[in-house]
Enzyme design. Sequence first.
Site, PDB file in Angstrom:
ATOM      1  N   LYS A 155     -10.898  -8.037  11.247  1.00 19.03           N
ATOM      2  CA  LYS A 155     -10.242  -6.933  10.535  1.00 19.03           C
ATOM      3  C   LYS A 155     -11.080  -5.651  10.662  1.00 19.03           C
ATOM      4  O   LYS A 155     -12.118  -5.510  10.022  1.00 19.03           O
ATOM      5  CB  LYS A 155     -10.106  -7.354   9.064  1.00 19.03           C
ATOM      6  CG  LYS A 155      -9.477  -6.335   8.186  1.00 19.03           C
ATOM      7  CD  LYS A 155      -7.990  -6.532   8.040  1.00 19.03           C
ATOM      8  CE  LYS A 155      -7.391  -5.385   7.269  1.00 19.03           C
ATOM      9  NZ  LYS A 155      -5.984  -5.187   7.529  1.00 19.03           N
ATOM     10  N   GLY A 162       0.816  -1.214   0.000  1.00 13.42           N
ATOM     11  CA  GLY A 162       0.000   0.000   0.000  1.00 13.42           C
ATOM     12  C   GLY A 162       0.847   1.259   0.000  1.00 13.42           C
ATOM     13  O   GLY A 162       0.535   2.240  -0.684  1.00 13.42           O
ATOM     14  N   LYS A 207       3.632 -11.472   4.912  1.00  8.90           N
ATOM     15  CA  LYS A 207       4.534 -11.505   3.750  1.00  8.90           C
ATOM     16  C   LYS A 207       5.386 -12.770   3.786  1.00  8.90           C
ATOM     17  O   LYS A 207       5.538 -13.461   2.776  1.00  8.90           O
ATOM     18  CB  LYS A 207       5.444 -10.265   3.738  1.00  8.90           C
ATOM     19  CG  LYS A 207       4.671  -8.970   3.572  1.00  8.90           C
ATOM     20  CD  LYS A 207       5.580  -7.770   3.465  1.00  8.90           C
ATOM     21  CE  LYS A 207       4.847  -6.498   3.813  1.00  8.90           C
ATOM     22  NZ  LYS A 207       3.555  -6.330   3.151  1.00  8.90           N
TER      23      LYS A 207
HETATM   24  P1  ADP Z   1       2.786  -3.045   2.997  1.00  9.09           P
HETATM   25  O1  ADP Z   1       1.917  -1.858   2.779  1.00  9.09           O
HETATM   26  O2  ADP Z   1       3.928  -3.095   2.026  1.00  9.09           O
HETATM   27  O3  ADP Z   1       2.031  -4.342   3.122  1.00  9.09           O
HETATM   28  P2  ADP Z   1       3.281  -3.192   5.885  1.00  9.09           P
HETATM   29  O4  ADP Z   1       3.324  -1.942   6.695  1.00  9.09           O
HETATM   30  O5  ADP Z   1       2.076  -4.057   6.010  1.00  9.09           O
HETATM   31  O6  ADP Z   1       3.546  -2.745   4.373  1.00  9.09           O
HETATM   32  O7  ADP Z   1       4.566  -4.096   6.207  1.00  9.09           O
HETATM   33  C1  ADP Z   1       5.887  -3.561   6.190  1.00  9.09           C
HETATM   34  C2  ADP Z   1       6.289  -3.145   7.595  1.00  9.09           C
HETATM   35  O8  ADP Z   1       6.466  -4.311   8.410  1.00  9.09           O
HETATM   36  C3  ADP Z   1       7.617  -2.449   7.747  1.00  9.09           C
HETATM   37  O9  ADP Z   1       7.539  -1.083   7.447  1.00  9.09           O
HETATM   38  C4  ADP Z   1       7.959  -2.688   9.216  1.00  9.09           C
HETATM   39  O10 ADP Z   1       7.547  -1.594   9.992  1.00  9.09           O
HETATM   40  C5  ADP Z   1       7.085  -3.881   9.615  1.00  9.09           C
HETATM   41  N1  ADP Z   1       7.797  -5.029  10.201  1.00  9.09           N
HETATM   42  C6  ADP Z   1       7.275  -5.806  11.171  1.00  9.09           C
HETATM   43  N2  ADP Z   1       8.103  -6.788  11.518  1.00  9.09           N
HETATM   44  C7  ADP Z   1       9.208  -6.642  10.740  1.00  9.09           C
HETATM   45  C8  ADP Z   1      10.434  -7.366  10.625  1.00  9.09           C
HETATM   46  N3  ADP Z   1      10.703  -8.431  11.396  1.00  9.09           N
HETATM   47  N4  ADP Z   1      11.342  -6.947   9.711  1.00  9.09           N
HETATM   48  C9  ADP Z   1      11.095  -5.868   8.934  1.00  9.09           C
HETATM   49  N5  ADP Z   1       9.940  -5.150   8.993  1.00  9.09           N
HETATM   50  C10 ADP Z   1       9.008  -5.508   9.886  1.00  9.09           C
HETATM   51 MG    MG Z   2       0.539  -4.796   4.657  1.00 14.16          MG
END
Ligand code: ADP
Ligand code: MG
Length: 312
Positions: free
Chosen positions: A129, A9, A275
């Site tokens: 959610k 996002g 992820k």
């Molecule tokens: P997207 O919009 O790409 O799905 P998210 O915010 O859902 O992004 O996921 C990415 C975020 O996950 C990163 O910015 C970081 O803050 C968080 N995060 C949580 N755990 C970890 C981890 N172990 N290593 C790296 N990032 C992490």
């Molecule tokens: Mg996300």
Amino acid sequence: MRIVIALGGNALLQRGMKGTFEDQQKAAHLAMEQIAQVVKDGHELVMTHGNGPQCGAVFLQHVAGEEHANVPAMPLHVCGGMTQGFLGELLQQELDGALRQVGVNKNVVSIVTQSVVDPKDPSFNAPSKPIGPFYTKEKAEEMQKEKGYHMMEDAGRGYRITVASPVPQYFIEEEAIKTLVNAGFVVVCSGGGGIPVIFEDGKIKGVDAVIDKDLSASVLAATTSADAFMILTDVPEALINYRKENEAPVREATVAQMEEYIKQGHFAKGSMLPKVQACIRFVKATGHPALITALDYALQALKGERGTKIIP
Ligand code: ADP
Ligand code: MG
């Protein structure tokens, strides 16, 4: 290689941005400049994207704004469809422009994609959610009674509409996606995880739920027989000991190692964990590698210079 890329996002709307059309266009422009390089390198591309902020905004216009507007509000699954159309437009225009810039003659097409879920998915009995704005207890009770929304208190901040997050099984448009990819189109599909649908009396019906886009991206990657699956977010690597002194990036790990890291609790629920889980699912299903990296490192990650690579 055929690569399925899932855009987070924040690749389409950076944190701190207000979310005007111009903001989103600018973000998409920057993202597509990167993505165009992947296509220029000769890879076949299937792209999917998140829609959290966009779907939240459309939903707000429809549900919270309904008393102001003289037009009927649309259900959540239709809001999802609207964002697939909107982001599809944006990505088609920006990726087309970026491809022209690097001299690649390929057409970009987006598909309104429906993800089939099981009506008996356990998440329908345990919606988890929260989406949209916050309401008072009284308003929440009224909405639950009159509109049938499941309302839940969210971390002391008020009541919110809370929906299920079922597991996507397959896409209705699966054959169309494969046909277009095989014919050389760059395909944008299953945005926001896809529009959640079930079969009722032999007919397709949209349901109010939110599908995890990382999970549905891994289904897309397996479905399209991708040689690699890449999740682009805002961090270059997944980290172990996240936010601790001994924090360290995972550069390459087997499925078994990643599963061990999950058990040890290194990846946060709702952000990095889905992820990693999506990558594991793809690698197990296909034997091909999966990558997690930041948008700006997409090319380097494909060359093995950056990113987290998960292998069998
Ligand atoms: P997207 O919009 O790409 O799905 P998210 O915010 O859902 O992004 O996921 C990415 C975020 O996950 C990163 O910015 C970081 O803050 C968080 N995060 C949580 N755990 C970890 C981890 N172990 N290593 C790296 N990032 C992490
Ligand atoms: Mg996300």
